[in-house]
Structure formats: C-alpha cells, structure tokens
Write a protein that holds these residues in place. Sequence first.
Motif, PDB file in Angstrom:
ATOM      1  N   ILE A 184       0.842  -1.207   0.000  1.00  0.00           N
ATOM      2  CA  ILE A 184       0.000   0.000   0.000  1.00  0.00           C
ATOM      3  C   ILE A 184       0.876   1.257   0.000  1.00  0.00           C
ATOM      4  O   ILE A 184       0.658   2.185  -0.773  1.00  0.00           O
ATOM      5  N   GLY A 187       2.181   2.541  -3.117  1.00  0.00           N
ATOM      6  CA  GLY A 187       1.228   3.179  -4.023  1.00  0.00           C
ATOM      7  C   GLY A 187       0.213   2.237  -4.662  1.00  0.00           C
ATOM      8  O   GLY A 187      -0.620   2.680  -5.458  1.00  0.00           O
ATOM      9  N   HIS A 188       0.279   0.954  -4.329  1.00  0.00           N
ATOM     10  CA  HIS A 188      -0.681   0.022  -4.936  1.00  0.00           C
ATOM     11  C   HIS A 188      -2.077   0.228  -4.355  1.00  0.00           C
ATOM     12  O   HIS A 188      -2.238   0.400  -3.153  1.00  0.00           O
ATOM     13  N   ARG A 189      -3.069   0.226  -5.242  1.00  0.00           N
ATOM     14  CA  ARG A 189      -4.454   0.425  -4.810  1.00  0.00           C
ATOM     15  C   ARG A 189      -5.329  -0.776  -5.148  1.00  0.00           C
ATOM     16  O   ARG A 189      -6.408  -0.941  -4.601  1.00  0.00           O
ATOM     17  N   THR A 190      -4.869  -1.613  -6.096  1.00  0.00           N
ATOM     18  CA  THR A 190      -5.604  -2.841  -6.418  1.00  0.00           C
ATOM     19  C   THR A 190      -4.669  -4.014  -6.159  1.00  0.00           C
ATOM     20  O   THR A 190      -3.776  -4.320  -6.951  1.00  0.00           O
ATOM     21  N   LEU A 214      -6.541  -4.503   3.922  1.00  0.00           N
ATOM     22  CA  LEU A 214      -6.888  -3.560   2.857  1.00  0.00           C
ATOM     23  C   LEU A 214      -8.064  -2.691   3.277  1.00  0.00           C
ATOM     24  O   LEU A 214      -8.059  -1.470   3.052  1.00  0.00           O
ATOM     25  N   LEU A 219      -9.127   0.620   1.471  1.00  0.00           N
ATOM     26  CA  LEU A 219      -9.094   0.125   0.087  1.00  0.00           C
ATOM     27  C   LEU A 219     -10.096  -1.005  -0.101  1.00  0.00           C
ATOM     28  O   LEU A 219     -10.358  -1.784   0.820  1.00  0.00           O
ATOM     29  N   ASN A 246     -10.686  -5.204 -13.129  1.00  0.00           N
ATOM     30  CA  ASN A 246      -9.852  -4.406 -12.216  1.00  0.00           C
ATOM     31  C   ASN A 246      -8.495  -5.088 -12.062  1.00  0.00           C
ATOM     32  O   ASN A 246      -8.187  -5.648 -11.026  1.00  0.00           O
TER      33      ASN A 246
END
Lengths: 343, 343
Positions: A184, A187-190, A214, A219, A246
């Motif tokens: 996270i 910068g990961h969001r998925t 998450l 998220l 996604n």
Amino acid sequence: MASVPRRRPTIADVAALAGVSKGAVSRALNGGAGISAPTIARIQAAAAELDWVPNSAARAVSGAASQAVGLVLRRNPELLEADPFFPAFIAGVEQVLSAAGQSAVIRFVSEAGAEHDAYRRLFSERRVDGFLVTDLRHHDPRFEWLRALEAPAVVAGTPPRTCTLPSVGTGSADQVRELLRHLIDAGHRTIAHVSGPPSLRHARRRIDLWRQTLEEAGLEPGPLADGEFTSEGSVRATRELLEAPNRPTAIFYASDVMAIAGMSAIAEAGLSVPDDVAVAGFDGIALSNYVVPSLTTVHCDYQLMGRRATQMLLTLVRGEEVPHISTPVGAQLVVRRSTTRTP
Amino acid sequence: MASVPRRRPTIADVAALAGVSKGAVSRALNGGAGISAPTIARIQAAAAELDWVPNSAARAVSGAASQAVGLVLRRNPELLEADPFFPAFIAGVEQVLSAAGQSAVIRFVSEAGAEHDAYRRLFSERRVDGFLVTDLRHHDPRFEWLRALEAPAVVAGTPPRTCTLPSVGTGSADQVRELLRHLIDAGHRTIAHVSGPPSLRHARRRIDLWRQTLEEAGLEPGPLADGEFTSEGSVRATRELLEAPNRPTAIFYASDVMAIAGMSAIAEAGLSVPDDVAVAGFDGIALSNYVVPSLTTVHCDYQLMGRRATQMLLTLVRGEEVPHISTPVGAQLVVRRSTTRTP
C-alpha cells in the motif's frame, strides 16, 4: 500345540528350547548385538512357539512408552511434493526425535472414518505415545477425538479458542499485515490475492488478513482467486486475475511456489515484475532468494515449529505440563526485488 | 499388586474388572468402533492393571505383521528441505501404504552405530515388517546388515552388482547422456558440472556420466565443482566456475534447485541464460517449468519409484518373491528455454 507348557512361559523356557543362555535371549530381543543372525532366528522361533511375551511387548500393554510419535495426515500424498511446510516441519520433528532416539510414525488417510480409526488404533495399540496435529481444518473434529482418547497431542498451527490441546503457531499475522502495508505504501491500490484452498484453516486466515488489512487502509480488496497451493493452480489463477476488469498492480500469493509460478504467467502475458505487477509470496523457501527478480515473502521457520511442537509433545508424554499456547516461532518479512520498483 | 491374579489374565478378567462384555474389550482394543471414550479408558485401565496382553501385542512376538514399513535415514534432517527426492518418494510410499492401511516408521540417525542399531531394533521389536533403503552410499554396509537380519528390504536407487537386495532405480543414465549430447550438438565445447556431494552414490554416478559422455564425444570435461545439493552451495560453485580460466558456455547441475540458484548467480555476474551460459538441471521439479527462462532438465518420477519400491516390499513381507532388479521407473529429457539459444 502339545509341546507348549500351560503355565505362562518364561525367558528360561525360550532359552532352553533355543539352546542358548537367558542373556542371549534378552540380547536377541533387544537389538541382537553380538548374536548371529541364525541364532536370532532360532530364538525368535522358540519365542513364537512358546507364545512368550518379552518385556518390550509386555510394556506395550502395561503403559510404558512406545518411543514414537504419530502424524496422521488426511490429504492426498501427492500434495507433499509442492508443500514447503511438510519437509521443513518433519526436519524439525526428526531433529528432536533423533536426539531422543525415537521414531515418527506417519500414516496417510483419505477420509474421516479412516482418520478417526488411525488415531485410535495407533494409540490404543501403543504404536505411538502421542500425536502432532497439522493441516488444521474448519470445524476440526480431531481436537475432540484426541481429548476423548486422552492422547498426548500438540497442535502445529493456530487452532480456534475452543481447542483444549496445547499448540505452537508461526505467529505470522503481523508480518502478513506488514507485507500488505508495504504494498500500500508503495502506491498500490488494487492488490489481489491468490489463496490456498479455503477449507484449510491457514489458507482462510491469509484471506481474512488480506481483506482486513486492505479494508483498514480504506481500500477495496482486489480480486481473489484460489490457486490451490500448486504451480498449475497458480498459473490458472494468475491468468484469471490479469484478465479481470480491475487488473491488479500487486498480487499477494499464499505460498512462494504459487508466487514463482505466477511470475512466469505474468511474464508470459508480456508484463514485467515488479514494474507492471508487484509480486509477494509466503513461506520463505530457499529458492525465493534465487529466482529473478528475487521474491518478497514472509519467512516462517517451520523447522523450529517442528522442533518446538515435538519437544512439547515429548514433555506431555513424560507426564509433565506444557503451556497451553506456546510462544509463536515468529516470522519475518523479507522485502526483495519483486516488490521494489526500479527508480 | 495384590489384586492381580497370579495365573495369566484372560480377556474375561479384563471384561469383569472393567464391567463390560468380552466383545466390548475386543472392540475397544481393535479401534474402538461403537465404544464410548470413557469405556475405552476404563478397559485400557483394567488391561493395564491386570497386565493383560491382547492379541495385537501377542502377535508382536509370534511373528505376525507389524503393518508398518521402516525408513532409516542417516542424514541431517535439515537436508529434507532442499531435497526434491524425499517428498515425492514419500508421497509414492504413502499412496501404497494408505491403500493397504499401513504406516511408515521414519527414523533419523546421525552415525553408523545408531544406524545399525535402528535397523536391528525396529525389526527385532517388530515395529516394522521391512525396510526401504534410500540415499545409497559408497561401500554401503546396509546391504550386509539387512541380509544378516533377514529383514525384507527393497533398495530405491541403483546399488552395486554385489548387492543381493532387490532394487528399483530411475534408470536415468540414458537421459543424462542425451542431455549432454543435446548441449554438444548445440555447439558447446566447455561444459561444466555442478555436482552433489561425491560420497552419495547418485551424485558420483552423475559426475561419471558427465565425464564419460564428454570424453566419448572427444571433448575435455569442463570444470567441476561441488554444489552440495543446496542453493547456497550452488551459488558458490557457480561463481567459482564463472571465474575459472576455461569459463564454461554450458553448466549441467546435478539438481534443479542448484540449477535455479545457479541461474541467479549467472544473472548477478551480468551474463544471460541461455545466450552466454546454457543451464540444465536434474529432477524435474514442478518449479523448473515456471522459472524464467524455463529450465531444461531430466525429469524423474520419484513418486512412481516410491510406489514401486513399496509394492515390492509389501510383496516380500507377504513371503512372495519379487524380481531382483525391477524395471526402472524411467526418466525423461525435457528441453526448455534455458538451453535453447534465441536465433
């Protein structure tokens, strides 16, 4: 047989029939040091004819130790090949048993009836002094079976609170959370998860930890796919994730074997690790450091878990007490190139 | 104890003391189907108090089957973790044992005295009906020990001609030669080998095959280094080979784990696989197909070897004959990208 005396035979009867000393009979039945093979055979034949019960077998019903611990595994033996837990755990078990001069008795069963029967027989026939319990399942009936048998037993894993058996776990929950927060923070969001079969308690726990961490970070959990703890299953699951609407930018795999197989599926799709998709595993197998890019993972010391669980079990077998929940063996987040973007 | 009758106790004495029928005692000692746990405990207590010997323990000295096979391993338990042979072999062993309702008794020992003692005790105390013999060594004393014990035993591997025990091998020699000729045909003239410890018979055989095949092709064998069958050992050995004056253009590793670790050392040296250095392994582990580039290897079916060896052993235990040398399980050369230059 007419030649068998009606009174209970003694070691002297066996020695007389075999034409050897009582000492020779005793040595023959205790490993045979210094006794020739034909003499051992003659003594065994005499013992069989007289139906004589030496101490070692008499002990088997009088309650003395079997000098062996049991491991009943209800799973397809084929799964041993891809499983990093089992060889490491057994290595730890054997380190302690070897030092104590004891054996492991391993029995594979395919269904619950045979499983229950295996625990009962191994214990009631005194083939083992107690059990190590692995591969915890949901609503696992073994805690109750072993309590009813009054068999010394130690659980390797994290059982539900209702379990009355002592246990030793990896205590890796903190490191799984730390791993997800590391993704996270990058910068990961998925963030997707390739899990093991949810019927296994530790696979389910990793799914829950992934989802919770998450959600706590605000998220939406990314796509989830069952990789079945195999290379083939992971390739299938990874392809599915990469085709999802996604598409994830990071995938947390519930095992290193699945993560390594997943990296090859990512490469095959023309994507690169970690720039297009960051990848992390779990277990910390030796090869995780030697794949290219090297694999970020949570390293668990299953060997130490095997040693601890076996030490606890031997303590119980001696009739001494052990703490209900032992200190977890501890896990370690190992960040490597598969989650570190090149600047 | 004053309460114990001086004559040999019978099942009726146990039933009377426990307050149950003779049938209940019999069922309790044969798995306990349909008997409640407290009743089983009461019967066991009565049997222990009377020092009563049920049939299962009486059989232990009268020569009936133990329903278990033994595996005595003289090696560091830690080596289990990196060894692709053992989990696959045990999976095969357990497939056969599981179907037969039997157990494996596994014992690790650290030196020859303990090893000899383990074979003798497990067999003379009737904890096992026979043995599977693995990890063959040079001048292996076990063939003679087992012959002297007259214990049913089957060798997994290729023993020397002097061994009188039946055996089942992989029969992979042809595929190793084929692999080396594949490298020679691709134009390689300096082909190195990263071996396992030469004290192990199968490691020594791979060294011999490598040397012979190159010499037969009129080539000087390239540099040789001991990778100890571990990732760390292989990285060390690979670095050594890459710094040698006659730097190899191809490396044959005696195991896939060593080959995969070796590929990371080659990448670290700024060289590419297969263009600068072609790489081949041995074993055919699942991950060999999922590393990048995918690994050329010789696939051996160790699971089938475990099944065959165990079937042979159970046949011997039943008193029937088996062929002295069984048909090898067979191996397969799998050519993948690690030895296929991009055109």
